[in-house]
Design a protein around this motif. Structure first.
Motif, short mmCIF file in Angstrom:
data_model
loop_
_atom_site.label_atom_id
_atom_site.label_comp_id
_atom_site.label_asym_id
_atom_site.label_seq_id
_atom_site.Cartn_x
_atom_site.Cartn_y
_atom_site.Cartn_z
N GLY A 149 0.81 -1.22 0.00
CA GLY A 149 0.00 0.00 0.00
C GLY A 149 0.85 1.27 0.00
O GLY A 149 0.31 2.38 -0.11
N ALA A 150 2.18 1.11 0.10
CA ALA A 150 3.04 2.29 0.20
C ALA A 150 2.97 3.20 -1.04
O ALA A 150 2.84 4.43 -0.89
CB ALA A 150 4.49 1.88 0.50
N PRO A 151 3.02 2.64 -2.27
CA PRO A 151 2.92 3.53 -3.44
C PRO A 151 1.60 4.32 -3.45
O PRO A 151 1.60 5.51 -3.78
CB PRO A 151 3.01 2.56 -4.63
N ALA A 152 0.50 3.67 -3.06
CA ALA A 152 -0.79 4.38 -3.03
C ALA A 152 -0.77 5.47 -1.96
O ALA A 152 -1.32 6.57 -2.18
CB ALA A 152 -1.92 3.39 -2.75
N ILE A 211 7.62 5.10 8.61
CA ILE A 211 8.59 4.30 7.84
C ILE A 211 8.47 4.67 6.36
O ILE A 211 9.48 4.88 5.67
CB ILE A 211 8.34 2.78 8.04
N ILE A 212 7.23 4.79 5.87
CA ILE A 212 7.04 5.15 4.46
C ILE A 212 7.62 6.55 4.20
O ILE A 212 8.28 6.79 3.19
CB ILE A 212 5.53 5.08 4.07
N SER A 213 7.41 7.45 5.17
CA SER A 213 7.95 8.82 5.03
C SER A 213 9.48 8.77 4.95
O SER A 213 10.09 9.40 4.08
CB SER A 213 7.56 9.68 6.24
N LYS A 282 10.68 -0.61 1.39
CA LYS A 282 11.67 -0.23 0.35
C LYS A 282 11.41 -1.05 -0.92
O LYS A 282 11.35 -0.51 -2.02
CB LYS A 282 13.08 -0.53 0.89
N ALA A 283 11.23 -2.37 -0.76
CA ALA A 283 11.02 -3.24 -1.92
C ALA A 283 9.73 -2.86 -2.65
O ALA A 283 9.69 -2.85 -3.88
CB ALA A 283 10.95 -4.70 -1.46
N ALA A 284 8.69 -2.51 -1.88
CA ALA A 284 7.41 -2.16 -2.50
C ALA A 284 7.52 -0.83 -3.26
O ALA A 284 6.87 -0.64 -4.29
CB ALA A 284 6.32 -2.06 -1.45
N LEU A 285 8.34 0.08 -2.76
CA LEU A 285 8.47 1.39 -3.42
C LEU A 285 9.31 1.28 -4.69
O LEU A 285 9.07 2.01 -5.66
CB LEU A 285 9.09 2.42 -2.47
N VAL A 286 10.25 0.34 -4.71
CA VAL A 286 11.05 0.13 -5.92
C VAL A 286 10.17 -0.54 -7.00
O VAL A 286 10.32 -0.28 -8.19
CB VAL A 286 12.29 -0.75 -5.60
#
Ligand SMILES: NC(=O)c1ccc[n+]([C@@H]2O[C@H](COP(=O)([O-])OP(=O)(O)OC[C@H]3O[C@@H](n4cnc5c(N)ncnc54)[C@H](OP(=O)(O)O)[C@@H]3O)[C@@H](O)[C@H]2O)c1
Length: 287
Positions: A149-152, A211-213, A282-286
């Motif tokens: 859900g991090a990219p969203a 963490i997402i920030s 990190k992996a989800a954002l990449v």
């Protein structure tokens, strides 16, 4: 012979990878039991035995489990139909004379406030009645569930949920897969054991937003919504209604402590720390 059901799925594939790693188990001693054999052609190429095993077709299960010493019964992804499907698998395991069934249940199954736990509880009870030797791998939440859900959250400039201040002890799928492989290859008898498996470090969704920030360099606040509003927002974002409701209900379960565990049983079993949530984000954002 070790049979892994749901071997075409994300967890099943990781378990087989772990069993093969360093020659722990020979490929020819592993059966990938799947409903669509063509999905695991890559595993067959590595020498893994592939058998059709559809939870809705008992006859495929009995022949897929024949000769198995150990069976990893990965819970079905078809929520609502899982108990009947697992029942078919347990009956087939009994008929095939499997010496140990390892079942992927849910963290705190016995008292979990998550509606998702109901079918796991029923399956655990059936295993107990069946007379088949079994071990319970009560898996906590996958870190990937929240990390994806991090990219969203970046797009919406906020992380939404309804877990309140509930602490979540998630771990990466690969950590749970390593635990399953450890149990399946253990030299001591695993029958009767119950493993409550969860990540070493717990976080609230406010802490996840931090963490997402940190990982993205953008300030992302956490916004706690009423369950129905959160389910509605997920639906609006394109999730099927059933999944949106299930995720929102699970967040409510988390708000009641249903996804928290600080026993560190998982890291003890795999002999290393569980994957930090920041790595999963990190992996989800990449991507
Ligand atoms: N702890 C958590 O956070 C969490 C999150 C999600 C799910 N889960 C549970 O953990 C399980 C494994 O997770 P995952 O990430 O590997 O899920 P996944 O990638 O969706 O894999 C599910 C597996 O179940 C198989 N399956 C579904 N219906 C079946 C049937 N009728 N007969 C035989 N196989 C069937 C699928 O086969 P196909 O490839 O043919 O579809 C697939 O191999 C899930 O099925 C679910 O019960 C746990």
């Amino acid at each position: 012979m070790i049979v892994v059901t749901g071997a075409s799925g994300q967890l099943g594939r990781l378990v087989i990878e772990q069993l093969l790693a360093g020659g722990k188990v020979a490929a020819t001693d592993i059966v990938a039991a799947v409903r669509s054999p063509e999905k695991v052609a890559d595993l067959a190429e590595q020498g893994v035995v592939v058998h059709e095993a559809d939870y809705t077709k008992p006859e495929t299960l009995v022949s897929a489990f024949a000769g198995a010493d150990k069976l990893l019964l990965i819970s079905s992804s078809e929520v609502g139909q899982r108990f009947v499907q697992h029942k078919n698998a347990i009956e087939a395991a009994k008929e095939a004379g499997v010496a140990l069934v390892a079942y992927t249940s849910i963290l705190n199954a016995a008292e979990s406030p998550l509606p998702l736990a109901a079918e796991h509880k029923q399956t655990e009870a059936l295993l107990a009645e069946s007379g088949v030797p079994f071990v319970l791998l009560r898996n906590g939440w996958y870190s990937e569930n929240y990390a994806m859900g991090a990219p969203a959250a970046l797009q919406l400039e906020a992380l939404y949920g309804c877990a309140g201040d509930g602490k979540i002890s998630s771990a990466a799928r690969a950590d749970y897969a390593a635990a399953a492989a450890a149990v399946l290859t253990a030299s001591d008898d695993q029958a009767g054991k119950v493993y409550e498996l969860a990540g070493d470090d717990a976080y609230t969704l406010t802490e996840l937003a931090a963490i997402i920030s940190a990982e993205s360099g953008k300030e992302i606040p956490y916004v706690n919504l009423p369950e129905a509003d959160y389910a509605g927002a997920l639906k609006q974002a394109g999730l099927p209604e059933g999944l949106a409701v299930l995720l929102a209900e699970s967040d409510t379960g988390a708000s009641k402590g249903g996804l928290f565990d600080n026993s560190k049983t998982l890291s003890a079993l795999i002999g290393r720390a569980t994957t930090p949530m920041s790595d999963s984000v990190k992996a989800a954002l990449v991507g």
